[in-house]
Every structure is written in structure tokens, then in C-alpha cells.
Enzyme design. Sequence first.
Site, PDB file in Angstrom:
ATOM      1  N   THR A 132       0.823  -1.206   0.000  1.00 24.82           N
ATOM      2  CA  THR A 132       0.000   0.000   0.000  1.00 24.82           C
ATOM      3  C   THR A 132       0.857   1.256   0.000  1.00 24.82           C
ATOM      4  O   THR A 132       2.003   1.238   0.481  1.00 24.82           O
ATOM      5  CB  THR A 132      -0.910   0.016   1.252  1.00 24.82           C
ATOM      6  OG1 THR A 132      -1.571   1.278   1.358  1.00 24.82           O
ATOM      7  CG2 THR A 132      -0.110  -0.199   2.518  1.00 24.82           C
ATOM      8  N   ASP A 133       0.281   2.357  -0.486  1.00 25.93           N
ATOM      9  CA  ASP A 133       0.977   3.647  -0.420  1.00 25.93           C
ATOM     10  C   ASP A 133       1.017   4.206   0.997  1.00 25.93           C
ATOM     11  O   ASP A 133       1.791   5.124   1.284  1.00 25.93           O
ATOM     12  CB  ASP A 133       0.329   4.671  -1.363  1.00 25.93           C
ATOM     13  CG  ASP A 133      -1.144   4.943  -1.065  1.00 25.93           C
ATOM     14  OD1 ASP A 133      -1.721   4.303  -0.161  1.00 25.93           O
ATOM     15  OD2 ASP A 133      -1.725   5.805  -1.752  1.00 25.93           O
ATOM     16  N   GLU A 134       0.220   3.652   1.906  1.00 31.11           N
ATOM     17  CA  GLU A 134       0.158   4.190   3.263  1.00 31.11           C
ATOM     18  C   GLU A 134       1.457   3.989   4.041  1.00 31.11           C
ATOM     19  O   GLU A 134       1.687   4.645   5.056  1.00 31.11           O
ATOM     20  CB  GLU A 134      -1.031   3.593   4.021  1.00 31.11           C
ATOM     21  CG  GLU A 134      -2.361   3.987   3.397  1.00 31.11           C
ATOM     22  CD  GLU A 134      -3.554   3.628   4.263  1.00 31.11           C
ATOM     23  OE1 GLU A 134      -3.466   3.786   5.490  1.00 31.11           O
ATOM     24  OE2 GLU A 134      -4.581   3.199   3.706  1.00 31.11           O
ATOM     25  N   TYR A 158      -2.086  -0.278  10.998  1.00 28.16           N
ATOM     26  CA  TYR A 158      -2.182  -0.973   9.710  1.00 28.16           C
ATOM     27  C   TYR A 158      -0.975  -0.689   8.837  1.00 28.16           C
ATOM     28  O   TYR A 158      -0.297  -1.604   8.361  1.00 28.16           O
ATOM     29  CB  TYR A 158      -3.468  -0.571   8.975  1.00 28.16           C
ATOM     30  CG  TYR A 158      -3.408  -0.857   7.501  1.00 28.16           C
ATOM     31  CD1 TYR A 158      -3.272  -2.164   7.039  1.00 28.16           C
ATOM     32  CD2 TYR A 158      -3.464   0.173   6.558  1.00 28.16           C
ATOM     33  CE1 TYR A 158      -3.186  -2.440   5.676  1.00 28.16           C
ATOM     34  CE2 TYR A 158      -3.380  -0.092   5.204  1.00 28.16           C
ATOM     35  CZ  TYR A 158      -3.250  -1.398   4.771  1.00 28.16           C
ATOM     36  OH  TYR A 158      -3.161  -1.656   3.419  1.00 28.16           O
ATOM     37  N   LYS A 162       2.088  -3.176   7.476  1.00 26.18           N
ATOM     38  CA  LYS A 162       2.395  -3.386   6.065  1.00 26.18           C
ATOM     39  C   LYS A 162       3.842  -2.974   5.757  1.00 26.18           C
ATOM     40  O   LYS A 162       4.522  -3.617   4.959  1.00 26.18           O
ATOM     41  CB  LYS A 162       1.422  -2.625   5.185  1.00 26.18           C
ATOM     42  CG  LYS A 162       0.031  -3.235   5.113  1.00 26.18           C
ATOM     43  CD  LYS A 162       0.030  -4.651   4.536  1.00 26.18           C
ATOM     44  CE  LYS A 162       0.335  -4.659   3.049  1.00 26.18           C
ATOM     45  NZ  LYS A 162       0.268  -6.048   2.489  1.00 26.18           N
TER      46      LYS A 162
END
Length: 352
Positions: A132-134, A158, A162
Site C-alpha cells: 500500500t501507499d500508506e 495498519y 504493512k
Amino acid sequence: MILTTGGAGFIGSNFVLDWFTASDESMVNLDKLTYAGNMENLAGLRDQPKHIFVKGDIGDVGLVRRLLEQHKPRAVVNFAAESHVDRSIHGPGEFIQTNIVGTFHLLEAVREYWNGLPEQDKAAFRFLHVSTDEVYGSLGKDDPAFRETNRYEPNSPYSASKAASDHLVRAYHHTYGLPVLTTNCSNNYGPYHFPEKLIPLCIQNALGGKPLPIYGDGQQIRDWLYVKDHCSAIRRVLEAGTVGEVYNVGGWNEKANLEVVGTLCDILDDLSPRADGQSYRTQITFVTDRPGHDRRYAIDATRLERELGWKPAETFETGIRKTVRWYLDNQAWAHNVTSGAYREWVGKQYGA
């Protein structure tokens, strides 16, 4: 043969469905079937003998070893993850267990399998990790979009979990030589999206005459990526990506949350107008912002286009209309996934 993990969830099931549209290659699909994993997503493959579904956990090393030895896949595509920021705030433990510990156990089983392959098969094998970009943190209003070289600055349990999984994947390449690929995507939307996320939640609430909850001032900006475009990008990276490298996948569609919900309301006003003639926009309600809410994400997907020739087929305007139409045409699916436990969770998160 390839092995896909998490292939009954939102992005994973779209990837599995599209795989059999684009390829005649067989697939083993391993999914734990937690709340977000749904066999109804895969109903169209009931008569597809090349789709082998196995219920199980990526953390079950014995099971993963047996599947690898039995089916001899040429690649593993790892979608399996807990993926909702709000849920990670309320209960981070599951995210640590699945996203970090589960990824570790999966990597260990794959490494053992890969080491035992003949040299030709060993060279051709790939482990593709979907992220993810997060993991990159939050951007200011005028900051350039995230590139693959941005440092990791995760801000939620989260995204931290990741980020840790991404680091493990990288380490297994640099330490053990495992031929890995990583993709970091922006916010996905489209069919089979579990209705706890912004777009499907607001579609269902709108049709049900319920408030459309918007965090804070609604000006949090995300880069929106139609899920079918994401799936085509993953196939392309799996096919031609450089081993050990990271590819950002984005839709080039930066939109504020409030604008997204307004667009949904306008499309619903057109396709399924309210009986009283009022706009669905009247149902928009602002709620207390969530802790640590990142202000802006944006993906620079230039590398993927330059090196592998991929770019999204959908604009936000075409993709979001297809998405609304899909939910209108599949209300039985949406009803079946919104169990009593899910409704209780929505009440806890957004208030009565």
C-alpha cells in the site's frame, strides 16, 4: 500454476476473476475467509476446474508447504492482509499477527520450496507482495507524489504492519536471494469492495436512507485506483518486473473524500433517484475525525509506465460510474456481506 493468497478478499478476488479472463493458467487460491473474505466473490468460478480454492492461513507453515510441494507453482502472489485502518486502531493485534508474522511464515515456506527447485525453475520463480501507499506516510498539499524512493513513515498500526511486511520481503531478497517483487498501490475501489470502506459504505448508506459519514472536514485527499486497473498492473509486474524492485501503482486521480462522496451522490441521483426527489447529498454527515488520519496520499506511477508500459485504463469518472452501477446491480451480494457483526462495528466506528 500460480499460488495466490487472500484471493477471496476485495482486490484478491478481482485479481483471481480477471486472471481467468486473461489467462488459461491454473491457480491455487489460499484464503482464511475472515470477515472480508467472501466466497460469493468467486461464485463465477464454481465450474472452473483450474481454480483450486483452499481455506487456510498464510501463517500455517505446514499447509503452505504442502500446497507448494503438491502444486509446484511458478509464482506466489500475496494479497493476504488485514487492511482497514479503522479496525487497526481498535484492534492492532490481528494486524501484527497477519501482516507481519503471517508474511514471515509465508516467506519461510516459500524460501524452503524455492531452494529445492531445479535451477531453471528457481530462476523463473517470483514472489510478488502486494502492499500500500500508506507505508510512505502523509503528504502536504503541495508535496510531490510518493515515488518508490520515498522513505517509510507509517502513521497507523495498519500501515506500520504493512511497512514491516515490505521490509521482510526486501530482506528475504537481499539476504537469501529470493526473487521478489513489491507493488505499493493507492486507494482501490470497484466491485466486491467490503462495505466498511468509504465508497461502498456511502453507496449502501445512501440507498438505505442512512447518513453518509465523512471524517473531519472531508478534505483528506487520496489517489483513487480502479481495482481492475490494479489487477492488470500486478499481472504486468509479475510478467516483466525486475527482481528485487518496487513498483508504485496509482490511478492519477487525486480526490478529496468529500468530492468523492458528492460524485457518488450525483451518480445515484441519476441512476437511482430518491423517491422524494431530493439529492442524496442531503444525507452527508460530518463525524469526528479518526486518530492519526493522514491528510493526503498520492502515487507517482511513472516508473511502471516507463519501464513496463502500464497505465490505468479508467479515469475516476468512468471507474466510479461502473462501480455505482455494479452495486446497484448486485444488491443481494451487498446485503449478504453486511452481517449483524458488521453493522455493530459500523455503529461503533461512526456512531449511531
